[in-house]
Scaffold this motif. Structure first.
Motif, PDB file in Angstrom:
ATOM      1  N   ASP A 103      90.878  23.185  76.336  1.00 18.32           N
ATOM      2  CA  ASP A 103      90.730  24.534  76.860  1.00 18.32           C
ATOM      3  C   ASP A 103      89.479  25.155  76.217  1.00 18.32           C
ATOM      4  O   ASP A 103      88.465  24.493  76.065  1.00 18.32           O
ATOM      5  N   ASP A 104      89.579  26.420  75.843  1.00 20.99           N
ATOM      6  CA  ASP A 104      88.525  27.051  75.047  1.00 20.99           C
ATOM      7  C   ASP A 104      89.123  27.456  73.695  1.00 20.99           C
ATOM      8  O   ASP A 104      88.724  28.455  73.097  1.00 20.99           O
ATOM      9  N   ARG A 105      90.067  26.626  73.210  1.00 26.02           N
ATOM     10  CA  ARG A 105      90.841  27.012  72.025  1.00 26.02           C
ATOM     11  C   ARG A 105      90.659  26.089  70.837  1.00 26.02           C
ATOM     12  O   ARG A 105      90.708  26.529  69.691  1.00 26.02           O
ATOM     13  N   ALA A 131      89.769  28.507  68.038  1.00 28.14           N
ATOM     14  CA  ALA A 131      89.181  29.788  68.441  1.00 28.14           C
ATOM     15  C   ALA A 131      90.217  30.889  68.276  1.00 28.14           C
ATOM     16  O   ALA A 131      91.345  30.769  68.758  1.00 28.14           O
ATOM     17  N   HIS A 136      84.636  33.269  69.883  1.00 27.43           N
ATOM     18  CA  HIS A 136      84.884  31.859  69.568  1.00 27.43           C
ATOM     19  C   HIS A 136      85.147  31.061  70.842  1.00 27.43           C
ATOM     20  O   HIS A 136      84.619  29.959  71.026  1.00 27.43           O
ATOM     21  N   ARG A 137      85.986  31.614  71.706  1.00 27.64           N
ATOM     22  CA  ARG A 137      86.342  30.894  72.934  1.00 27.64           C
ATOM     23  C   ARG A 137      85.123  30.712  73.834  1.00 27.64           C
ATOM     24  O   ARG A 137      84.942  29.652  74.442  1.00 27.64           O
ATOM     25  N   THR A 141      83.474  27.065  75.103  1.00 24.82           N
ATOM     26  CA  THR A 141      83.180  26.776  76.509  1.00 24.82           C
ATOM     27  C   THR A 141      81.705  26.452  76.696  1.00 24.82           C
ATOM     28  O   THR A 141      81.341  25.525  77.435  1.00 24.82           O
TER      29      THR A 141
END
Length: 265
Positions: A103-105, A131, A136-137, A141
């Motif tokens: 994900d973006d985590r 993140a 951060h996220r 990405t």
């Protein structure tokens, strides 16, 4: 590292992006398949080597990659999270990355391959970042898109436009320039010695544990026979026994044996 990898996969919600030299750990493949069943929108890319570099790797890592791919196929998720190779100028890149973004985590980078040895037998070191803010996220990405954009010969802006219209997993079908991602094809020649050699060179446990029924598919019963067979090949090849060979010596001898047998494309 196995527990951390499986945990991040199990908590991913929409995207799995992994760059790795080897994909042979069937436990990782099963974790991806299981998560795709739970999350219908899950998709991503698994970027690896186009083909093994040596004959020994063909029958060890190549055999393991086929098992990995079979699990995704049997689960019906190989199109949602396809195994692909990075191509440049018509040739596969010698990919050595060990990077994953979920994900973006979560981001992990380090020394661990997604083979059985790295996941259970070898000592590895990976950094894992989580993140905790919107910035951060966004950074995670952006990093993922920079990596993908390089692989498909686009700018980040061009890639983001494409991703606004198509899913990440569709990129192998859309990018056709000299820099692109291609779906991995069945290996030729086939890794016919894999059932014997893979349990020796790609083990996830110590030598000769008591095999359990659930390990039969992964070659758990082959360990004693494999050790005898491979050492015998080494001794027969050199003729004179001076000392017990090291793993590197055995691997080198196997390479010579396969070369002499002309196991080539």
């Amino acid at each position: 590292m196995m527990t951390v990898s499986v945990d991040m996969i199990a908590r991913a919600e929409h995207t799995i992006y992994i760059e790795n030299q080897y994909f042979t750990s069937t436990r990782i493949a099963q974790a991806i398949a299981d998560r795709c069943r739970v999350e219908p929108a899950m998709e991503g890319l698994l970027v690896g080597m186009e083909r093994p570099k040596t004959h020994v790797e063909l029958h060890t890592m190549g055999y393991g990659r086929r098992q990995f791919h079979d699990i995704l196929n049997e689960a019906g998720v190989s199109e949602r999270v396809p195994l692909v190779a990075a191509i440049s100028g018509g040739r596969g890149i010698n990919l050595h990355s060990k990077t994953a973004i979920f994900d973006d985590r979560w981001l992990t980078v380090g020394s661990a391959n997604l083979n059985r040895r790295s996941m259970g037998f070898d000592v590895e070191c990976n950094l894992v970042l989580e993140a905790t803010t919107a910035a951060h996220r966004q950074a995670m990405t952006c990093l993922r898109n920079r990596l993908v954009a390089e692989h498909v010969g686009m700018t980040i802006e061009q890639l983001e436009v494409m991703l606004s219209k198509h899913r990440l997993s569709r990129l192998p079908h859309l990018a056709s320039g000299s820099r692109r991602l291609e779906l991995l094809q069945p290996l030729k020649p086939e890794p016919i010695f894999g059932p014997v050699l893979a349990p020796f060179f790609d083990r996830d446990e110590l030598w000769m544990p008591a095999a359990r029924p659930t390990e039969q598919r992964q070659g758990g019963w082959y360990a004693p026979l494999t050790l005898i067979a491979v050492v015998s090949l080494f001794l027969l090849g050199d003729g004179v026994v001076k000392e017990i060979p090291s793993l590197t010596q055995i691997q080198q001898q196997l390479q010579r044996i396969l070369d002499d047998a002309r196991v080539v494309e």
